[in-house]
Motif scaffolding. Structure first.
Motif, mmCIF file in Angstrom:
data_model
loop_
_atom_site.group_PDB
_atom_site.id
_atom_site.type_symbol
_atom_site.label_atom_id
_atom_site.label_comp_id
_atom_site.label_asym_id
_atom_site.label_seq_id
_atom_site.Cartn_x
_atom_site.Cartn_y
_atom_site.Cartn_z
ATOM 1 N N ILE A 2 0.720 -1.198 0.056
ATOM 2 C CA ILE A 2 0.008 0.012 0.143
ATOM 3 C C ILE A 2 0.984 1.332 -0.020
ATOM 4 N N TYR A 3 0.758 1.967 -0.994
ATOM 5 C CA TYR A 3 1.512 3.304 -1.114
ATOM 6 C C TYR A 3 1.016 4.576 -0.862
ATOM 7 N N PHE A 4 1.256 4.964 0.299
ATOM 8 C CA PHE A 4 0.420 6.115 0.889
ATOM 9 C C PHE A 4 1.583 7.338 0.897
ATOM 10 N N ASP A 5 2.401 7.526 0.033
ATOM 11 C CA ASP A 5 3.439 8.561 -0.062
ATOM 12 C C ASP A 5 3.645 9.328 -1.353
ATOM 13 N N ASN A 6 2.480 9.763 -2.090
ATOM 14 C CA ASN A 6 2.252 10.231 -3.290
ATOM 15 C C ASN A 6 2.736 11.617 -3.307
ATOM 16 N N SER A 7 2.918 12.353 -2.283
ATOM 17 C CA SER A 7 3.481 13.729 -2.105
ATOM 18 C C SER A 7 4.909 13.660 -2.148
ATOM 19 N N ALA A 8 5.579 12.486 -2.009
ATOM 20 C CA ALA A 8 6.885 12.502 -2.447
ATOM 21 C C ALA A 8 7.221 12.198 -3.739
ATOM 22 N N THR A 9 6.496 11.381 -4.305
ATOM 23 C CA THR A 9 6.714 11.156 -5.725
ATOM 24 C C THR A 9 5.485 9.997 -5.882
ATOM 25 N N THR A 10 5.302 10.019 -7.518
ATOM 26 C CA THR A 10 4.324 9.105 -7.875
ATOM 27 C C THR A 10 4.720 7.995 -8.865
ATOM 28 N N THR A 307 10.371 5.828 13.434
ATOM 29 C CA THR A 307 9.941 4.675 14.135
ATOM 30 C C THR A 307 8.510 3.843 13.373
ATOM 31 N N ILE A 308 7.682 5.288 13.214
ATOM 32 C CA ILE A 308 6.402 4.678 12.908
ATOM 33 C C ILE A 308 6.373 4.350 11.564
ATOM 34 N N VAL A 309 6.902 5.341 10.782
ATOM 35 C CA VAL A 309 7.327 4.948 9.432
ATOM 36 C C VAL A 309 7.814 3.341 9.013
ATOM 37 N N HIS A 310 8.845 3.011 9.672
ATOM 38 C CA HIS A 310 9.451 1.737 9.622
ATOM 39 C C HIS A 310 8.613 0.743 10.000
ATOM 40 N N ALA A 311 7.912 0.806 10.820
ATOM 41 C CA ALA A 311 6.846 -0.081 11.713
ATOM 42 C C ALA A 311 5.863 -0.340 10.481
ATOM 43 N N ASP A 314 7.299 -2.302 7.496
ATOM 44 C CA ASP A 314 7.251 -3.782 7.816
ATOM 45 C C ASP A 314 6.114 -4.534 7.683
ATOM 46 N N GLN A 315 5.102 -3.793 7.603
ATOM 47 C CA GLN A 315 3.621 -4.336 7.345
ATOM 48 C C GLN A 315 3.116 -4.087 5.970
ATOM 49 N N GLY A 316 4.129 -3.639 4.967
ATOM 50 C CA GLY A 316 3.853 -3.352 3.459
ATOM 51 C C GLY A 316 2.880 -2.265 3.360
ATOM 52 N N ILE A 317 3.223 -1.315 4.211
ATOM 53 C CA ILE A 317 2.391 0.116 4.072
ATOM 54 C C ILE A 317 3.565 1.121 4.156
ATOM 55 N N GLU A 362 -7.646 0.025 1.097
ATOM 56 C CA GLU A 362 -6.498 0.160 1.435
ATOM 57 C C GLU A 362 -6.537 0.912 2.913
ATOM 58 N N ALA A 363 -7.497 2.186 2.980
ATOM 59 C CA ALA A 363 -7.796 2.656 4.212
ATOM 60 C C ALA A 363 -8.024 1.761 5.340
ATOM 61 N N ASP A 364 -9.164 0.777 4.840
ATOM 62 C CA ASP A 364 -9.513 -0.208 6.172
ATOM 63 C C ASP A 364 -8.245 -1.137 6.517
ATOM 64 N N LYS A 365 -7.287 -1.340 5.585
ATOM 65 C CA LYS A 365 -6.172 -2.205 6.027
ATOM 66 C C LYS A 365 -5.256 -1.522 6.602
ATOM 67 N N PHE A 366 -5.033 -0.200 6.534
ATOM 68 C CA PHE A 366 -4.155 1.025 7.408
ATOM 69 C C PHE A 366 -4.750 0.955 8.540
ATOM 70 N N ASN A 367 -6.116 1.081 8.836
ATOM 71 C CA ASN A 367 -6.705 1.175 10.102
ATOM 72 C C ASN A 367 -6.508 -0.106 10.808
ATOM 73 N N GLU A 368 -6.587 -1.408 10.254
ATOM 74 C CA GLU A 368 -6.365 -2.426 10.897
ATOM 75 C C GLU A 368 -4.895 -2.557 11.464
ATOM 76 N N THR A 369 -3.944 -2.116 10.679
ATOM 77 C CA THR A 369 -2.423 -2.379 11.011
ATOM 78 C C THR A 369 -2.243 -1.453 12.119
#
Length: 382
Positions: A2-10, A307-311, A314-317, A362-369
């Motif tokens: 899940i790619y939620f970093d589109n402000s960095a690049t697309t 730390t949050i970013v790397h956590a 590790d879950q593919g987000i 993907e939002a639901d998966k993010f919330n679960e994670t």
């Protein structure tokens, strides 16, 4: 993933990549060459310029191609300073600008220019009244970003333009890098805006592409002196395949813009409503019309942002700290500091930035994670 970093690049869109490859392989002549092969490349370049101008309802001659946002921002800031220094050496910008505006302004201070940084409120927004109070007889440039890259605040560009209507000789520059495809063209291209900066890799075009809108009649010193390409303002052999691909990327983004904005807003709402329930979560981005649909910045206070970013990684987000340009420097978020957010909260901040490919699933998966990770983080912060 899940790619939620589109402000960095697309990701480069497949159709855009196909266009780039086709032009690279079949029409690789120099647009400045006199023979037919060069003429064919020049025609393609100008067609792309016309297409972009049509999409943004401006004149083709007002589109100048660059390599991206940082180059464009540097050019407008320094080019205005060079062109107008005999009229004054005062520049006004904001305390929350991207480094591509802030750092050139700081460079100019070393050359005798004076820079005023406007403060922001608790939402990261300037007050146009502060701008009016800061204007001096020697002010030559006002530079204000359209959308903040860290928390998504939409700046009052139209209101700033209203103030500047009484000062027609002051250049007004808008960093619009985060605004393409977000339903904000009416803000970016308001009547009083003289320059606007764009970066291709923020909207599925190849990296190393971009353009600056330069309003007809506005004077600016050339970015690169040389063979006279781009109206003599940015010399150098043009990146024809990149430009043509960028034009196609803009067409694709504009075609689905309304639907994208609605979907991004829905995704943002779903995540926002979920994480706001947690005790140690601080949300910095609003969800009303004063904020862009695609950016959500929050902190799990007491846990460092990286730390949050790397956590999540590790879950593919994939998310980021507040700005990709400064994240590896472990720097406190400039916008949050300007908002006077406590350092403990600012250093815990992370950013979700959405794009047209993201989904509610993907939002639901993010919330679960998030739930799972938060339980682990509680052991650190309690």
């Amino acid at each position: 993933m899940i790619y939620f970093d589109n402000s960095a690049t697309t990701q480069v869109a497949p159709e855009v990549l196909q266009t780039y490859n086709t032009v690279s392989q079949k029409i690789w002549g120099n647009p400045s060459s006199l023979h037919n092969f060069g003429e064919e490349a020049w025609n393609l370049l100008e067609q792309a310029r016309q297409q972009i101008a049509n999409l943004f309802h401006v004149k083709p001659g007002e589109i100048i191609f660059t390599s991206g946002g940082s180059e464009g921002d540097n050019w407008v800031v320094k080019g205005t300073a060079m062109a107008k220094q005999r009229f004054g050496k005062h520049i006004i910008t904001t305390s929350v600008e991207h480094a591509a505006v802030r750092n050139p302004a700081e460079q100019l201070k070393e050359l005798g220019f004076d820079v005023t940084y406007l403060p922001v409120d608790k939402e990261g927004r300037i007050n146009p009244a502060d701008l009016k109070a800061a204007i001096r007889p020697d002010t030559i440039l006002v530079s204000v970003m359209a959308v903040n890259n860290e928390i998504g605040t939409i700046q009052p560009i139209k209101e700033v333009g209203e103030v500047l209507k009484d000062y027609p000789n002051i250049h007004f520059h808008v960093d619009a890098v985060q605004a393409v495809g977000k339903g904000l063209d009416n803000i970016v291209f308001s009547d009083r805006v003289d320059f606007a900066t764009f970066s291709g890799h923020k909207f599925h075009a190849p990296r190393g592409t971009g353009f600056v809108y330069v309003k007809a009649g506005r004077k600016i010193a050339p970015l690169v002196a040389g063979g006279g390409q781009e109206r003599g303002l940015r010399s150098g052999t043009e990146n024809t395949p990149g430009v043509v691909a960028m034009a196609r990327a803009i067409r694709l983004v504009k075609e689905g813009e309304d639907a994208t904005v609605k979907r991004e807003q829905a995704i943002k709402e779903r995540i926002y409503n979920h994480i706001k329930q947690f005790d140690h979560v601080k949300i910095f981005s609003g969800r009303d019309q004063g904020f862009a649909s695609h950016v959500l910045c929050f902190a799990i206070v007491g846990v460092r942002g990286e730390t949050i970013v790397h956590a999540f990684e590790d879950q593919g987000i994939y998310i980021s700290t507040t700005s990709a340009c400064s994240s590896k420097k472990h720097a406190e978020a400039g916008t949050l500091a300007a908002m006077k957010v406590p350092e403990k909260e600012a250093t815990s901040a992370v950013r979700i930035s959405l794009g047209d490919q993201n989904t509610l699933e993907e939002a639901d998966k993010f919330n679960e994670t998030f739930d799972k990770l938060y339980m682990g983080f509680k052991k650190i912060i309690e």
